[in-house]
Enzyme design. Structure first.
Site, PDB file in Angstrom:
ATOM      1  N   LYS A  11       1.214  -0.830   0.001  1.00  0.00           N
ATOM      2  CA  LYS A  11      -0.141  -0.027   0.145  1.00  0.00           C
ATOM      3  C   LYS A  11       0.580   1.451  -0.279  1.00  0.00           C
ATOM      4  O   LYS A  11       2.016   1.539   0.813  1.00  0.00           O
ATOM      5  CB  LYS A  11      -1.081   0.322   0.893  1.00  0.00           C
ATOM      6  N   ASP A 147      -2.820  -1.679   9.650  1.00  0.00           N
ATOM      7  CA  ASP A 147      -2.604  -1.985   8.465  1.00  0.00           C
ATOM      8  C   ASP A 147      -3.752  -3.391   7.630  1.00  0.00           C
ATOM      9  O   ASP A 147      -3.485  -3.191   6.679  1.00  0.00           O
ATOM     10  CB  ASP A 147      -1.334  -1.935   8.103  1.00  0.00           C
TER      11      ASP A 147
HETATM   12  O1  C5P Z   1      -0.937  -0.993  14.382  1.00  0.00           O
HETATM   13  P1  C5P Z   1       0.507  -1.919  13.897  1.00  0.00           P
HETATM   14  O2  C5P Z   1       1.189  -2.012  14.950  1.00  0.00           O
HETATM   15  O3  C5P Z   1       0.912  -1.305  12.733  1.00  0.00           O
HETATM   16  O4  C5P Z   1       1.193  -0.109  14.589  1.00  0.00           O
HETATM   17  C1  C5P Z   1       2.716   0.295  14.871  1.00  0.00           C
HETATM   18  C2  C5P Z   1       3.236   1.179  16.021  1.00  0.00           C
HETATM   19  O5  C5P Z   1       2.888   2.581  15.199  1.00  0.00           O
HETATM   20  C3  C5P Z   1       2.268   1.324  16.883  1.00  0.00           C
HETATM   21  O6  C5P Z   1       3.115   0.491  18.354  1.00  0.00           O
HETATM   22  C4  C5P Z   1       1.944   2.745  17.484  1.00  0.00           C
HETATM   23  O7  C5P Z   1       3.117   3.174  17.575  1.00  0.00           O
HETATM   24  C5  C5P Z   1       2.425   3.023  15.621  1.00  0.00           C
HETATM   25  N1  C5P Z   1       0.889   4.085  15.780  1.00  0.00           N
HETATM   26  C6  C5P Z   1       0.499   4.405  15.904  1.00  0.00           C
HETATM   27  N2  C5P Z   1      -0.880   5.186  15.844  1.00  0.00           N
HETATM   28  C7  C5P Z   1      -2.186   4.019  14.726  1.00  0.00           C
HETATM   29  C8  C5P Z   1      -0.635   3.311  14.290  1.00  0.00           C
HETATM   30  C9  C5P Z   1       0.293   2.859  14.135  1.00  0.00           C
HETATM   31  O8  C5P Z   1       0.516   5.544  17.356  1.00  0.00           O
HETATM   32  N3  C5P Z   1      -2.684   4.417  14.380  1.00  0.00           N
END
Ligand code: C5P
Length: 309
Positions: A11, A147
């Site tokens: 993406k 994601d």
């Molecule tokens: O959800 P995911 O594990 O992919 O997110 C990785 C990191 O990205 C999270 O631990 C956070 O630090 C950051 N993040 C965030 N806000 C979001 C998505 C991700 O702060 N909406």
């Protein structure tokens, strides 16, 4: 039951509006996801126990050295979650062939998790009357990462909340992209952290993000130039702060004729929009010669999410 193979796209974020940090450490987002034709391929095959193998896809130069082959890999976690929900043992070998850059801001790890969800459900669920719907798989995916649901869905979609609550967006035609990958990844939490730090330093409170009308109109009418102007990524200043060399890459793309340029997600991959397929080919060639990237890759979007092949 023999092997199941799933192809899953990368993406690029067309708009990434980052709001204030929440109590759970995440940020509220307006995240316009766009799936592009750069694919990882995941094969799930019955095995004695859960195992993960990772290699670069043929003709791709993705560096897979840092990708975990244990439960640290989101695809392995996805297999366990599907097995739990279906009441089976996760006896599967997952073979991941990567063309999506690792830690590149193109959601490659999330894509592999999405592919594993779809592949394992196909392997273990009832084919006539499946227990798990596509929506169920997206819901399970949201527990793995913000994601992951989009990588199941594909196309172009607006994500809110952490980015996991999705609404498909209306688009017309195909958009032509050139991606410039960088040596070494960027950590997503580090980039979000730098975004918070820069805002604090500037004494700015994070605005509540809202979806760009200009962007949605450009998508709906297939207006590549309009889309190029409307591209926006609130994480870009943070990515540039952590990796100043990306500024040169973005400038080179603009100078060489891109009608839009931005860092993809948390970076360090840079995304460039071209008006036509031919323009994209010219831009890719010129960027290759400019020596501002590790690798130049062309892709188009939107494309479907995780798909059985
Ligand atoms: O959800 P995911 O594990 O992919 O997110 C990785 C990191 O990205 C999270 O631990 C956070 O630090 C950051 N993040 C965030 N806000 C979001 C998505 C991700 O702060 N909406």
């Amino acid at each position: 039951m023999s092997a199941v193979t799933v192809r899953v796209p990368a993406k690029v974020n067309l708009q990434l509006g980052v709001g204030p940090i929440r109590d759970d450490g995440y940020h509220d987002l307006v995240n316009v996801f766009h799936a592009v034709s750069l694919f990882d391929v995941v094969t799930a095959e019955p095995a004695r126990e859960l195992e993960v193998r990772v290699q670069a896809a043929p003709h791709s130069r993705v560096d897979v050295a840092g990708v975990p082959v244990d439960d640290g890999n989101l695809a392995a976690q996805a297999a366990r979650l599907v097995a739990d929900r279906l009441g089976v043992e996760p006896r599967v070998a997952l073979k991941i062939r990567k063309a999506i850059p690792v830690a590149g801001g193109m959601a490659g790890g999330s894509a592999d998790a999405a592919a594993a969800l779809v592949a394992c459900a196909r392997l273990w669920d009832d084919r006539e009357q499946p227990v798990l719907s596509r929506d169920d798989l997206m819901e399970i995916g949201a527990d793995l990462g913000s994601d992951v649901p989009f990588a199941v869905l594909g196309g172009t979609a607006v994500g809110v909340g952490r980015g996991e609550r999705l609404t498909p967006a209306l688009t017309r035609g195909t958009f032509h992209w050139v991606f410039a990958t960088a040596d070494g990844g960027l950590s997503t939490p580090a980039v979000y952290g730098e975004c918070d730090r820069l805002r604090l330093e500037a004494g700015r409170t994070a605005p509540w993000p809202s979806v760009s009308e200009e962007l949605m109109t450009a998508l709906a009418t297939g207006d590549a130039k309009g889309l190029g102007t409307a591209l926006a990524n609130d994480l870009q200043p943070a990515a540039l702060s952590l990796r100043p060399a990306l500024r040169r890459t973005l400038d080179a793309g603009r100078d060489l004729g891109a009608i839009g340029a931005l860092v993809s997600g948390s970076g360090p991959t840079c995304a460039f929009l071209a008006e036509t397929d031919e323009d994209a080919a010219d831009l890719a060639h010129a960027l290759d010669g400019a020596g501002v990237a590790e690798q130049i890759v062309r892709a188009s979007g939107p494309v479907p999410g995780a798909t059985l092949v």
